[in-house]
Design an enzyme around this catalytic site. Structure first.
Site, PDB file in Angstrom:
ATOM      1  N   ASP A  12       1.503   1.036  -3.703  1.00  0.00           N
ATOM      2  CA  ASP A  12       0.742   0.770  -2.484  1.00  0.00           C
ATOM      3  C   ASP A  12       1.142   1.731  -1.367  1.00  0.00           C
ATOM      4  O   ASP A  12       2.327   1.856  -1.065  1.00  0.00           O
ATOM      5  CB  ASP A  12       1.046  -0.678  -2.077  1.00  0.00           C
ATOM      6  CG  ASP A  12       0.091  -1.223  -1.051  1.00  0.00           C
ATOM      7  OD1 ASP A  12      -0.512  -0.429  -0.307  1.00  0.00           O
ATOM      8  OD2 ASP A  12      -0.040  -2.460  -0.982  1.00  0.00           O
ATOM      9  N   HIS A  14      -0.290   1.770   1.884  1.00  0.00           N
ATOM     10  CA  HIS A  14      -0.673   1.333   3.239  1.00  0.00           C
ATOM     11  C   HIS A  14       0.544   1.299   4.150  1.00  0.00           C
ATOM     12  O   HIS A  14       1.379   0.405   4.054  1.00  0.00           O
ATOM     13  CB  HIS A  14      -1.353  -0.030   3.177  1.00  0.00           C
ATOM     14  CG  HIS A  14      -2.673   0.010   2.471  1.00  0.00           C
ATOM     15  ND1 HIS A  14      -2.791  -0.244   1.127  1.00  0.00           N
ATOM     16  CD2 HIS A  14      -3.925   0.314   2.925  1.00  0.00           C
ATOM     17  CE1 HIS A  14      -4.068  -0.120   0.773  1.00  0.00           C
ATOM     18  NE2 HIS A  14      -4.782   0.227   1.845  1.00  0.00           N
TER      19      HIS A  14
END
Ligand code: B12
Lengths: 134, 458
Positions: A12, A14
């Protein structure tokens, strides 16, 4: 000063929320060890051991949180981190699911606190105070 | 001011390099057997006589600097908490200071490990564990265990700052010789080995040299200022970086194949070269040294051949050898010199293996991680694919016509695709065996040392 390990688990990337969490927790007097995005369970655990962290705050935004978080509690136990608090938040599952159910699933996996999308990080600070003391 | 003499008390040979400071050139080099068991000065004087005989017009020697790896070198133990973090940081501090790391321990020391410590020959212990403000419990446990063990070995404490005071009390009470220095990993993944390295060198100069019977040399050479491998690392760093207006070579690697160990030094950041590759783990030192205790041409020959199957051995040599007999001969007779072409070929094969295996262990690796979103690439260690120069040193390489051929193992990649080895380097040989000497010279005359290295590496 209490040490908290934060980071974004799995593949991930983000990064924005992660930086905000670091900022807010630091402002509230915590020693924040931010392992950043793309972190493995092992990264969280090793960081917590060396820094003597009292809690790990896992972020997952991209929808695969359930898979990435599986056995984190067991792996912590294995590494001698039996008392550590585990929190998880972000967009931890795919799409819109009934949060009560999601929360139950993550609690069963050994997380102490589970947060729905859009949670204000200040809410977690209230819980950190409750769980770790002032 | 005229000739500066540089001395390396090696495990086998005492090597001299004479540098004319005005003419800025190497006047000559010489070597003689190291004589630690009797009087180290005998070996030194023998070498000096050879040097003077070969160079009758040499000017007066006005200064001497010396380093040493005699009597087994500097043997250390690294202790930390998590293997990939403070244990690794402690290990790097030792290696960067020119030590051999004989034992490595993580987490809480057990009785069995204390036994191992007692049985081992150790010069210094480096005790780390915990970031500053982090875990104290483990390093305190280990400090108490070490104090109880009464090892009578200097201990450098380079762990969590918060535990320092209590550790000071523990070792003061036990009467251990101890030194408290900056944490080798003050923050997560941050490497900070400078002070630890300095103290290792200080203990080496003041204590270890004496304990190993080399102190006597100082009557003639002045203070022996560092372990030889550190001098090589300093030389490599100088040559890579340059000094003031003297330009360096840029990123480079030095491979030193010896009788007992193979040392690899690289100077370079080694960051990931592609944006889809993510760096993992402890920060890498810009000047990095690794040492392989099971890769050597003589003393370690048995250990070396046990690493490869007879089938694999064939990849390094075209001859049929009785591998274990040939290895044993070298192990039992460390001064052995090959006489036949077949024996020379066996040595070349050993050297190739040293080169190939030490490279595997030194360079970074890329690991493919299969994620829900496709493949991702994690890099641990240094990316050395763009290294420009690979420099070979050590007796085997400098005396071998095929030295550059052997060094080509460095980018032997066939089945090791994920290793970040130099892909197209230029090979140079330290023909005159001057690298450690240039590390010493560079302490005072960095520009001259760079110039001489540039002129003498071929
Ligand atoms: C910007 C963005 C991206 C950027 C990220 C850039 C970067 N490096 O940061 C890019 C374009 C790269 C991207 C890629 C993808 N994204 Co995107 N992205 C977004 C977007 C629009 C904003 C994220 C953001 O920065 N928000 C602002 C920050 C401040 O908020 P936050 O991250 O949510 O964090 C806060 C809270 O969640 C909370 N919090 C977070 N963690 C924790 C932990 C605890 C313990 C607590 C208490 C609180 C807490 O506190 C934070 C601070 O306030 C969101 C949609 C949205 N509006 O949220 C989608 C979104 C997160 N992405 C999504 C998806 C699907 C993807 C991709 C898979 C798309 C694709 N198919 O390629 C990829 C995945 C890439 C990868 N490997 O991670 C989905 C996730 C869906 C799901 N979980 O079911 C979202 C929700 C969009 C959507 N509605 O579909 N994305």
């Amino acid at each position: 000063m209490k040490t908290i390990v934060i980071g974004v688990i799995g593949a991930d990337v983000h990064a924005v929320g992660n930086k905000i969490i670091e900022h807010v927790l630091t402002e509230h007097g915590y020693n924040v060890v931010n392992i950043g995005v793309l972190s493995t369970q092992e990264d969280f655990i090793n960081a917590a051991i060396e820094t003597n962290a009292k809690a790990i705050l896992v972020s997952s935004l991209y929808g695969h949180g359930e898979m990435d978080c599986k056995y984190l509690r067991e792996n912590c136990e294995e590494a001698g981190l039996s008392k550590i608090k585990l929190y998880v938040g972000g967009n931890i599952v795919v799409g819109k699911q009934d949060f009560k159910e999601v929360e139950q699933r993550f609690k069963k996996m050994g997380f102490d606190r589970v947060y729905p999308p859009g949670t204000n990080i200040e809410d977690a600070i209230t819980h950190l105070r409750e769980d770790l003391g002032e | 001011m005229s000739v500066h003499l540089l001395v390396d008390f090696g495990s086998t040979y005492t090597k001299l390099t004479a540098v004319d400071l005005e003419e800025e050139r190497i006047v000559g080099t010489s070597k003689a057997m190291t004589t630690v068991k009797t009087n180290v000065l005998d070996g030194f004087n023998n070498a000096l006589e050879k040097l003077k005989n070969a160079n009758p017009n040499m000017k007066e020697i006005t200064a001497i600097s010396a380093c040493s790896s005699a009597a087994g070198g500097l043997k250390m133990v690294a202790i930390g908490l998590v293997e990939e973090l403070t244990v690794e940081a402690a290990k790097r501090a030792c290696l960067g200071a020119g030590a051999l790391v004989n034992l490595v321990f993580s987490h809480h020391l057990s009785r069995k490990e204390i036994k191992q410590l007692k049985a081992a020959e150790i010069d210094i212990i480096l005790l780390a564990g915990g970031t500053d403000g982090g875990n104290q419990e483990c390093i305190l446990h280990n400090a108490k265990k070490l104090a109880d063990a009464k090892l009578n070995v200097p201990i450098i404490v380079a762990g969590n700052k918060d535990a320092q005071d209590e550790i000071e009390e523990i070792f003061t009470k036990s009467g251990d010789e101890f030194y408290i220095v900056d944490n080798v990993m003050p923050k997560l993944k941050q490497l900070n080995v400078k002070e630890a390295k300095e103290v290792i060198r200080q203990i080496f100069i003041t204590k270890i040299i004496e304990a190993k019977g080399i102190k006597k040399a100082e009557e003639q050479t002045g203070e022996i200022i560092m372990p030889t491998p550190e001098a090589v690392l300093i030389a490599a760093e100088l040559l890579a970086k340059g000094h003031e207006d003297v330009e360096g070579f840029g990123e480079l690697m030095v491979i030193d194949i010896g009788g007992a160990t193979t040392d690899v030094h690289t100077i370079g950041a080694g960051f990931p070269k592609r944006s889809e590759v993510i760096f993992k783990g402890l920060q890498e030192p810009f000047a990095k040294r690794t040492v392989e205790g099971d890769l050597g041409m003589r003393y370690s020959a048995n250990a070396l051949v046990s690493l490869v199957s007879p089938y694999e051995f064939k990849q390094y040599s075209s001859y049929e050898h009785d591998i274990s007999a040939a290895a044993k001969k070298r192990h039992d007779n460390v001064d052995y010199l090959p006489e036949s072409e077949e024996e020379r070929e066996f040595d070349r094969a050993l050297a190739r293996i040293c080169c190939d295996y030490s490279m595997s262990r030194h360079v970074g690796q890329v690991e493919v991680v299969y994620t829900p979103l496709g493949n991702m690439y994690y890099q641990t260690g240094k990316d050395l694919t763009d290294i420009r120069y690979v420099i070979g040193t050590g007796g085997v390489l400098i005396n071998n016509e095929d030295a550059k051929e052997i060094l080509r193992e460095v980018n032997q990649k066939s089945n090791k695709k994920l290793e970040l080895r130099p892909s197209d380097p230029e090979f140079l040989i330290d023909q005159k065996y001057i690298l450690s000497a240039m590390g010493l010279l560079g302490q005072k005359y960095p520009k001259l040392a760079i110039k001489l290295m540039k002129e003498n590496l071929e």
